[in-house]
Design a protein around this motif. Structure first.
Motif, PDB file in Angstrom:
ATOM      1  N   SER A   1     108.037  90.557  69.039  1.00 34.25           N
ATOM      2  CA  SER A   1     108.149  89.096  69.002  1.00 34.25           C
ATOM      3  C   SER A   1     107.290  88.453  70.081  1.00 34.25           C
ATOM      4  O   SER A   1     106.711  87.377  69.879  1.00 34.25           O
ATOM      5  CB  SER A   1     109.608  88.672  69.169  1.00 34.25           C
TER       6      SER A   1
ATOM      7  N   GLU B   1     111.052  84.619  56.586  1.00 32.48           N
ATOM      8  CA  GLU B   1     110.979  84.142  55.202  1.00 32.48           C
ATOM      9  C   GLU B   1     112.321  84.374  54.499  1.00 32.48           C
ATOM     10  O   GLU B   1     112.932  85.438  54.626  1.00 32.48           O
ATOM     11  CB  GLU B   1     109.867  84.874  54.445  1.00 32.48           C
TER      12      GLU B   1
ATOM     13  N   ASP C   1     108.288  86.233  60.351  1.00 35.55           N
ATOM     14  CA  ASP C   1     109.189  87.194  59.683  1.00 35.55           C
ATOM     15  C   ASP C   1     110.583  86.612  59.454  1.00 35.55           C
ATOM     16  O   ASP C   1     111.597  87.315  59.549  1.00 35.55           O
ATOM     17  CB  ASP C   1     109.297  88.493  60.501  1.00 35.55           C
TER      18      ASP C   1
ATOM     19  N   LYS D   1     107.499  82.273  57.437  1.00 33.37           N
ATOM     20  CA  LYS D   1     106.873  83.487  56.911  1.00 33.37           C
ATOM     21  C   LYS D   1     106.098  84.213  58.006  1.00 33.37           C
ATOM     22  O   LYS D   1     106.185  85.437  58.144  1.00 33.37           O
ATOM     23  CB  LYS D   1     105.944  83.131  55.748  1.00 33.37           C
ATOM     24  N   LYS D   2     105.364  83.457  58.789  1.00 31.75           N
ATOM     25  CA  LYS D   2     104.551  84.051  59.853  1.00 31.75           C
ATOM     26  C   LYS D   2     105.419  84.766  60.888  1.00 31.75           C
ATOM     27  O   LYS D   2     105.032  85.797  61.437  1.00 31.75           O
ATOM     28  CB  LYS D   2     103.727  82.954  60.543  1.00 31.75           C
TER      29      LYS D   2
END
Length: 310
Positions: free
Chosen positions: A167, A123, A121, A118-119
């Protein structure tokens, strides 16, 4: 600050070629320690010795002041320069498999994996196979794999390579978070701007031997002189005649003046000739990138301050 790993007098040869000689440094809990050097300098050999991929001919590697020369692999995380995840395996499966290899509880690993996906991106990607991910996504998964088991020492070899700026920021933030929470981080990278921004201390190796070892502040203060950048059309001869200017580099109407050691910027600026054309002026320390190039190419244009020890 507790020493997490200590490398003392490390030496390694391949046939008759000495690859590293008398290498000594330590990585402390909660710090980001950069290991730098040009290709072929001996960085990878040093890292592989720490990882136990190969063994040194001389010297010792000590983990947390123990007498046991065996490094506890489950305490170390490693992001290699050459990425290599099983392409036909699902993301969650590979993360749990690697956590299991480190004897890490699977229920906790799954919780951490979901949190990190999730952290970063990712998820909803836990059931996607690695081969379906973009290069950047795959790199994020490999990074998660290196920290899934909460290592005490994390070795990152070119972690920013191939990442887009967004990123890169995610990785930088997480690396800092890990250090703040006590992880000792050994960072190898050729992106000097990122190293300069992130590292607390650095160890630079050239031709298998130490050339710089100290805190970033020490390196910048003791090794790197000031430079003054002037935007404006000025004659090189005029700039070279200014007191304490060692050399001048010019590109179009931009001139960079490299100053002598121990020059105080404020009084030096007051001594500049009034007739200089100055549209814009800045003064700062020589960058880590310039130090790296100077050493790696044996130019010796920058004045050294001798041995530095943290």
């Amino acid at each position: 600050m507790e020493t997490m790993i200590k490398v003392e007098n490390l030496g390694k040869s391949f046939k008759d070629i000495q690859v590293i000689s008398n290498i000594s440094f330590e990585v402390r809990k909660g710090e980001i320690m950069a290991i730098l050097g040009p290709n072929g300098a001996g960085k990878s050999t040093t890292i592989r010795n720490i990882m136990g991929i190969m063994y040194p001919d001389e010297g010792t590697i000590t983990f947390k002041s123990t007498n046991n020369n065996e490094i506890p692999r489950h305490k170390i995380g490693y992001l290699p320069e050459e990425r290599g995840l099983y392409k036909n395996v699902k993301v969650m499966d590979i993360l749990l498999y690697l956590a299991e290899l480190k004897d890490y509880p699977l229920d906790k690993a799954k919780e951490r994996a979901l949190s990190y996906l999730k952290k970063f991106d990712l998820e909803g990607k836990e059931k996607v196979s690695v081969e379906e991910l973009s290069k950047g996504m795959g790199q994020k998964v490999q990074f998660i794999a290196s920290i899934i088991h909460e290592p005490e020492l994390l070795i990152l070899d070119e972690p920013f390579s191939g990442l887009d700026p967004v990123s890169q920021e995610l990785f930088k933030k997480e690396i800092r978070n890990l250090a703040e929470n006590g992880t000792a981080i050994l960072l190898s990278s050729h992106q000097m701007n990122l190293v300069e921004e992130m590292a607390d201390r650095l160890f630079m190796i050239h031709r298998g031997q130490k050339v710089i070892y100290g805190s970033m502040d020490d390196v910048k203060t003791q090794y790197a002189n000031f430079k003054c950048t002037i935007h404006g059309k000025n004659e090189r001869q005029t700039l070279e005649s200014i007191a304490d200017v060692q050399r001048v580099e010019q590109v179009d109407d931009t001139s960079v003046l490299y100053l002598s050691k121990d020059v105080e910027p404020a009084p030096w600026l007051k001594s500049l000739p009034e007739h200089l054309l100055i549209q814009e002026l800045s003064i700062d320390r020589v960058s880590l990138h310039e130090i790296f190039i100077d050493i790696a190419t044996d130019k010796n244009l920058l004045q050294e301050a001798g041995e530095m020890h943290a």
